[in-house]
Motif scaffolding. Structure first.
Motif, PDB file in Angstrom:
ATOM      1  N   ILE A  78     -70.824-128.150 -16.496  1.00  0.00           N
ATOM      2  CA  ILE A  78     -70.592-126.707 -16.580  1.00  0.00           C
ATOM      3  C   ILE A  78     -71.426-126.186 -17.750  1.00  0.00           C
ATOM      4  CG2 ILE A  78     -68.866-124.884 -16.909  1.00  0.00           C
ATOM      5  CD1 ILE A  78     -68.358-126.514 -14.372  1.00  0.00           C
ATOM      6  N   VAL A  79     -72.265-125.220 -17.434  1.00  0.00           N
ATOM      7  CA  VAL A  79     -73.203-124.724 -18.446  1.00  0.00           C
ATOM      8  C   VAL A  79     -72.808-123.301 -18.862  1.00  0.00           C
ATOM      9  CG1 VAL A  79     -75.629-124.164 -18.924  1.00  0.00           C
ATOM     10  CG2 VAL A  79     -75.047-126.116 -17.455  1.00  0.00           C
ATOM     11  N   LYS A  80     -72.705-123.136 -20.188  1.00  0.00           N
ATOM     12  CA  LYS A  80     -72.456-121.786 -20.709  1.00  0.00           C
ATOM     13  C   LYS A  80     -73.450-121.526 -21.827  1.00  0.00           C
ATOM     14  CE  LYS A  80     -67.717-121.160 -19.278  1.00  0.00           C
ATOM     15  NZ  LYS A  80     -66.306-121.320 -19.563  1.00  0.00           N
ATOM     16  N   ASP A  81     -74.156-120.453 -21.686  1.00  0.00           N
ATOM     17  CA  ASP A  81     -75.162-120.065 -22.683  1.00  0.00           C
ATOM     18  C   ASP A  81     -76.115-121.227 -22.977  1.00  0.00           C
ATOM     19  OD1 ASP A  81     -76.374-118.098 -24.105  1.00  0.00           O
ATOM     20  OD2 ASP A  81     -75.068-118.276 -25.863  1.00  0.00           O
ATOM     21  N   TYR A  82     -76.635-121.821 -21.956  1.00  0.00           N
ATOM     22  CA  TYR A  82     -77.626-122.905 -21.998  1.00  0.00           C
ATOM     23  C   TYR A  82     -77.052-124.256 -22.440  1.00  0.00           C
ATOM     24  CZ  TYR A  82     -81.086-119.259 -21.352  1.00  0.00           C
ATOM     25  OH  TYR A  82     -81.808-118.193 -20.850  1.00  0.00           O
ATOM     26  N   ASP A  83     -75.784-124.289 -22.879  1.00  0.00           N
ATOM     27  CA  ASP A  83     -75.204-125.566 -23.327  1.00  0.00           C
ATOM     28  C   ASP A  83     -74.281-126.145 -22.267  1.00  0.00           C
ATOM     29  OD1 ASP A  83     -76.399-125.746 -25.801  1.00  0.00           O
ATOM     30  OD2 ASP A  83     -74.830-124.526 -26.774  1.00  0.00           O
ATOM     31  N   VAL A  84     -74.304-127.461 -22.146  1.00  0.00           N
ATOM     32  CA  VAL A  84     -73.327-128.120 -21.269  1.00  0.00           C
ATOM     33  C   VAL A  84     -71.992-128.145 -22.022  1.00  0.00           C
ATOM     34  CG1 VAL A  84     -72.666-130.268 -20.120  1.00  0.00           C
ATOM     35  CG2 VAL A  84     -75.057-129.539 -20.123  1.00  0.00           C
ATOM     36  N   VAL A  85     -71.035-127.341 -21.571  1.00  0.00           N
ATOM     37  CA  VAL A  85     -69.759-127.264 -22.294  1.00  0.00           C
ATOM     38  C   VAL A  85     -68.732-128.235 -21.695  1.00  0.00           C
ATOM     39  CG1 VAL A  85     -70.063-124.901 -23.089  1.00  0.00           C
ATOM     40  CG2 VAL A  85     -68.968-125.331 -20.863  1.00  0.00           C
ATOM     41  N   GLU A  86     -68.995-128.675 -20.495  1.00  0.00           N
ATOM     42  CA  GLU A  86     -68.062-129.596 -19.863  1.00  0.00           C
ATOM     43  C   GLU A  86     -68.850-130.478 -18.918  1.00  0.00           C
ATOM     44  OE1 GLU A  86     -64.818-127.534 -17.959  1.00  0.00           O
ATOM     45  OE2 GLU A  86     -63.910-129.408 -17.331  1.00  0.00           O
ATOM     46  N   LYS A  87     -68.571-131.769 -19.005  1.00  0.00           N
ATOM     47  CA  LYS A  87     -69.283-132.695 -18.122  1.00  0.00           C
ATOM     48  C   LYS A  87     -68.217-133.599 -17.528  1.00  0.00           C
ATOM     49  CE  LYS A  87     -73.140-135.909 -18.237  1.00  0.00           C
ATOM     50  NZ  LYS A  87     -74.528-135.518 -18.409  1.00  0.00           N
ATOM     51  N   LYS A  88     -68.139-133.638 -16.214  1.00  0.00           N
ATOM     52  CA  LYS A  88     -67.130-134.523 -15.631  1.00  0.00           C
ATOM     53  C   LYS A  88     -67.664-135.200 -14.378  1.00  0.00           C
ATOM     54  CE  LYS A  88     -64.941-130.367 -13.852  1.00  0.00           C
ATOM     55  NZ  LYS A  88     -63.847-129.446 -13.932  1.00  0.00           N
ATOM     56  N   ARG A  89     -67.182-136.379 -14.176  1.00  0.00           N
ATOM     57  CA  ARG A  89     -67.502-137.078 -12.927  1.00  0.00           C
ATOM     58  C   ARG A  89     -66.569-136.551 -11.868  1.00  0.00           C
ATOM     59  NH1 ARG A  89     -69.675-142.839 -13.255  1.00  0.00           N
ATOM     60  NH2 ARG A  89     -69.251-142.714 -11.037  1.00  0.00           N
ATOM     61  N   VAL A  90     -67.083-136.448 -10.673  1.00  0.00           N
ATOM     62  CA  VAL A  90     -66.139-136.093  -9.612  1.00  0.00           C
ATOM     63  C   VAL A  90     -65.196-137.274  -9.435  1.00  0.00           C
ATOM     64  CG1 VAL A  90     -67.670-134.493  -8.437  1.00  0.00           C
ATOM     65  CG2 VAL A  90     -67.651-136.887  -7.761  1.00  0.00           C
ATOM     66  N   GLU A  91     -63.961-136.983  -9.253  1.00  0.00           N
ATOM     67  CA  GLU A  91     -62.951-138.040  -9.152  1.00  0.00           C
ATOM     68  C   GLU A  91     -62.120-137.761  -7.913  1.00  0.00           C
ATOM     69  OE1 GLU A  91     -61.286-141.422  -9.929  1.00  0.00           O
ATOM     70  OE2 GLU A  91     -62.791-140.663 -11.332  1.00  0.00           O
ATOM     71  N   LEU A  92     -62.077-138.731  -7.007  1.00  0.00           N
ATOM     72  CA  LEU A  92     -61.245-138.543  -5.824  1.00  0.00           C
ATOM     73  C   LEU A  92     -59.785-138.561  -6.245  1.00  0.00           C
ATOM     74  CD1 LEU A  92     -62.104-140.711  -2.718  1.00  0.00           C
ATOM     75  CD2 LEU A  92     -62.086-138.245  -2.914  1.00  0.00           C
ATOM     76  N   PRO A  93     -59.034-137.545  -5.879  1.00  0.00           N
ATOM     77  CA  PRO A  93     -57.597-137.629  -6.160  1.00  0.00           C
ATOM     78  C   PRO A  93     -56.972-138.668  -5.231  1.00  0.00           C
ATOM     79  CG  PRO A  93     -58.090-135.662  -4.883  1.00  0.00           C
ATOM     80  CD  PRO A  93     -59.403-136.341  -5.145  1.00  0.00           C
ATOM     81  N   SER A  94     -55.749-139.108  -5.521  1.00  0.00           N
ATOM     82  CA  SER A  94     -55.147-140.129  -4.654  1.00  0.00           C
ATOM     83  C   SER A  94     -54.731-139.533  -3.307  1.00  0.00           C
ATOM     84  CB  SER A  94     -53.959-140.790  -5.344  1.00  0.00           C
ATOM     85  OG  SER A  94     -53.057-139.794  -5.743  1.00  0.00           O
ATOM     86  N   VAL A  95     -54.567-138.213  -3.286  1.00  0.00           N
ATOM     87  CA  VAL A  95     -54.241-137.536  -2.030  1.00  0.00           C
ATOM     88  C   VAL A  95     -55.222-136.383  -1.831  1.00  0.00           C
ATOM     89  CG1 VAL A  95     -52.509-136.161  -0.811  1.00  0.00           C
ATOM     90  CG2 VAL A  95     -51.794-138.147  -2.145  1.00  0.00           C
ATOM     91  N   ILE A  96     -55.776-136.289  -0.634  1.00  0.00           N
ATOM     92  CA  ILE A  96     -56.717-135.214  -0.300  1.00  0.00           C
ATOM     93  C   ILE A  96     -55.968-134.226   0.585  1.00  0.00           C
ATOM     94  CG2 ILE A  96     -58.950-134.672   0.768  1.00  0.00           C
ATOM     95  CD1 ILE A  96     -59.351-136.760  -1.330  1.00  0.00           C
ATOM     96  N   GLU A  97     -55.804-133.023   0.084  1.00  0.00           N
ATOM     97  CA  GLU A  97     -54.993-132.064   0.836  1.00  0.00           C
ATOM     98  C   GLU A  97     -55.836-130.888   1.281  1.00  0.00           C
ATOM     99  OE1 GLU A  97     -50.686-131.445  -0.190  1.00  0.00           O
ATOM    100  OE2 GLU A  97     -51.433-129.448  -0.653  1.00  0.00           O
ATOM    101  N   ASN A  98     -55.683-130.533   2.544  1.00  0.00           N
ATOM    102  CA  ASN A  98     -56.231-129.275   3.043  1.00  0.00           C
ATOM    103  C   ASN A  98     -57.752-129.192   3.061  1.00  0.00           C
ATOM    104  OD1 ASN A  98     -55.085-127.159   4.272  1.00  0.00           O
ATOM    105  ND2 ASN A  98     -54.865-125.866   2.467  1.00  0.00           N
ATOM    106  N   ILE A  99     -58.423-130.331   3.057  1.00  0.00           N
ATOM    107  CA  ILE A  99     -59.887-130.301   3.100  1.00  0.00           C
ATOM    108  C   ILE A  99     -60.376-130.812   4.454  1.00  0.00           C
ATOM    109  CG2 ILE A  99     -61.996-131.307   2.142  1.00  0.00           C
ATOM    110  CD1 ILE A  99     -60.532-131.321  -0.597  1.00  0.00           C
ATOM    111  N   LEU A 100     -59.808-131.943   4.868  1.00  0.00           N
ATOM    112  CA  LEU A 100     -60.229-132.556   6.119  1.00  0.00           C
ATOM    113  C   LEU A 100     -59.184-132.310   7.187  1.00  0.00           C
ATOM    114  CD1 LEU A 100     -61.245-135.890   4.466  1.00  0.00           C
ATOM    115  CD2 LEU A 100     -62.826-134.467   5.774  1.00  0.00           C
ATOM    116  N   ARG A 101     -59.661-132.343   8.425  1.00  0.00           N
ATOM    117  CA  ARG A 101     -58.764-132.197   9.559  1.00  0.00           C
ATOM    118  C   ARG A 101     -58.497-133.576  10.130  1.00  0.00           C
ATOM    119  NH1 ARG A 101     -59.629-128.917  15.143  1.00  0.00           N
ATOM    120  NH2 ARG A 101     -60.907-130.696  15.731  1.00  0.00           N
TER     121      ARG A 101
END
Lengths: 151, 319
Positions: A78-101
């Motif tokens: 996440i970039v704010k004013d040219y700086d990376v203020v937050e960096k995170k790896r995508v993390e699969l939650p243990s339950v996936i809700e409302n995304i897939l059919r």
């Protein structure tokens, strides 16, 4: 690729999936957002990778989870004013809700007019396998890619 | 901490969605209660443990044995039943959704027994209802109370569930009784499980996965003749015509196996027991009925004491 001032950089996308990531995020280009896509660039971790930069848009957590289904190696900056203020790896939650059919046509989540959200538990992350909480149907990585990206 | 809870407490107010919701020791506790109920039935001295309770029987799909045995179980214990069979007679025919029907029953009754053609309907009902929900069959997926009475019957016949060789024959893909029976075996220690079916009707991945996870020795085969001689229990199921997405697939497999007296006398061990959740079509010929192999009528009768035990435990009325 120049730096962005505000927005989101999605790095370490498996090579060739950048356009699919954009599709999942619902970004077609018609929104007027400034978007940069880099494909098949060298990566120390992945060999080759894709990168997507989206100006003036910060990703919501549920969008990040969606990406994890097809780009589990991705990192979100996440970039704010040219700086990376937050960096995170995508993390699969243990339950996936409302995304897939659920692909099972007689799963209760497919019954019309029921206030029910499809829900999957993660059986394994690598290889990715999900199971419908309601009917037990197992989705493989290919099923998931097909559903989220299309054939 | 749930392992340290006495089983009488762990059963209290439980939903019964899948046989895998239960531990081996919980099932053994249920079998103790069922043995007690069976003795009391025989003696004609069943106490009204559920006096004043109302149990809703919500059968959105047709049922004979399951519905009548639940109804008998409830009434033997002094409970009242309300309910319906089929969707035509109720508001579903007017377009009411399942959630609303369940909320209504939840307001009227102390427990809901549900059968529905959609997989996951019972879990969904359990999420909607405050009272306990008992799955009496959800599509092709689960039929936990059938598995309970099946295992109870095995235990009654052999004195144990562990150490036996099982064959599960027939429609392992669409048959919920077969699936639940296989899943139930993963809670015990069968010596070996043979899954006998035409290729189109093989057990579903999620069921096979549970066998593997549990470390059960199993084998899939198409030939009953090859494995029959090894079996202690042969669990036969009907081909579930109504669940085939494509009728032409049903035509390909119907009548693809048949257990006859001659086959059993030629190939089976003398102590083999043949089970079947019933109804049967033509997969067990009638000439097997009066042989020592036939256990399916005993099995069907056991539906009442096992469901009595289940209801009594859920209401905390037996210990």
């Amino acid at each position: 690729m120049r730096k962005i001032r505000e927005g989101t950089v999605i790095d370490h996308i498996p090579a060739g999936r950048a356009l699919a990531v954009l599709k999942i995020l619902g970004i077609s280009g018609e929104e007027g957002l400034r978007v940069a896509v880099v494909m098949n660039v060298e990566s120390r971790k992945l060999g080759k990778k894709d990168i997507v930069k989206i100006e003036n848009r910060h990703l919501r957590p549920e969008e990040v989870n969606k990406i994890a289904l097809i780009a589990p190696t991705a990192t979100i900056n996440i970039v704010k004013d040219y700086d990376v203020v937050e960096k995170k790896r995508v993390e699969l939650p243990s339950v996936i809700e409302n995304i897939l059919r659920c692909p099972n046509p007689t799963c209760i989540t497919r019954k019309p007019r029921e206030p029910i959200k499809p829900r999957f538990r993660v059986l394994s992350k690598n290889p990715l396998r999900l199971q419908c909480v309601y009917c037990g149907t197992i989705l493989t990585a290919e099923d998931i890619v097909e559903q989220l990206i299309g054939g | 901490m749930s392992e340290t809870k006495p089983d009488s407490i762990s059963w209290l107010s439980r939903d019964v969605v899948s046989i895998l919701d239960f531990s081996r020791s919980e099932l053994e506790y249920l079998f103790d209660a069922a043995t007690w109920m069976k003795r009391r039935l025989r003696e004609g001295s069943v106490p009204r443990l559920l006096g004043g309770k109302v149990i809703a029987l919500a059968f959105f799909e047709p049922s004979t044995r399951t519905r009548l045995s639940f109804e008998t179980a409830a009434k033997r214990l002094g409970a009242e039943t309300i309910g319906f069979t089929g969707e035509e007679a109720i508001s579903v025919a007017k377009g009411e959704n399942l959630a609303d029907t369940i909320r209504m029953l939840d307001g009227y009754a102390d427990a809901i027994v549900i059968r529905h053609r959609y997989e996951g309907a019972a879990l969904y009902a359990a999420e909607v209802a405050e009272h306990p929900v008992i799955n009496a069959g959800d599509g092709k997926q689960h039929h936990p109370t059938q598995a309970m009475l099946d295992l109870f019957t095995v235990k009654e016949l052999f004195g144990a569930i562990d150490g036996l060789v099982y064959g599960v024959l027939g429609d392992l893909r669409y048959g919920r009784a077969a699936s639940s029976f296989i899943l139930a075996l993963t809670l015990f220690k069968p010596r070996r499980v043979y899954l006998v079916s035409p290729p189109l009707l093989r057990a579903r991945d999620e069921v096979l996965e549970k066998l593997r996870e549990a470390g059960i020795s199993y084998e899939e085969t198409e030939s009953l003749e090859e494995v029959l001689g090894e079996l202690d229990v042969l669990y036969v199921t009907r081909i579930q015509r109504e669940r085939f997405p494509d009728p032409s697939e049903y035509e390909k497999v119907k009548g693809s196996y048949r257990v006859t007296r001659r086959l059993l006398e030629e190939r089976a061990k003398p102590e083999l027991k043949v089970m079947h959740p019933l109804p049967r079509v033509d997969e067990i010929s009638f000439d097997v009925d009066d042989t020592r192999y036939a256990a399916y009528f005993l099995q069907a009768r056991n539906g009442v004491p096992v469901r009595m035990a289940l209801l009594a435990l859920i209401f905390g009325a037996w210990r």
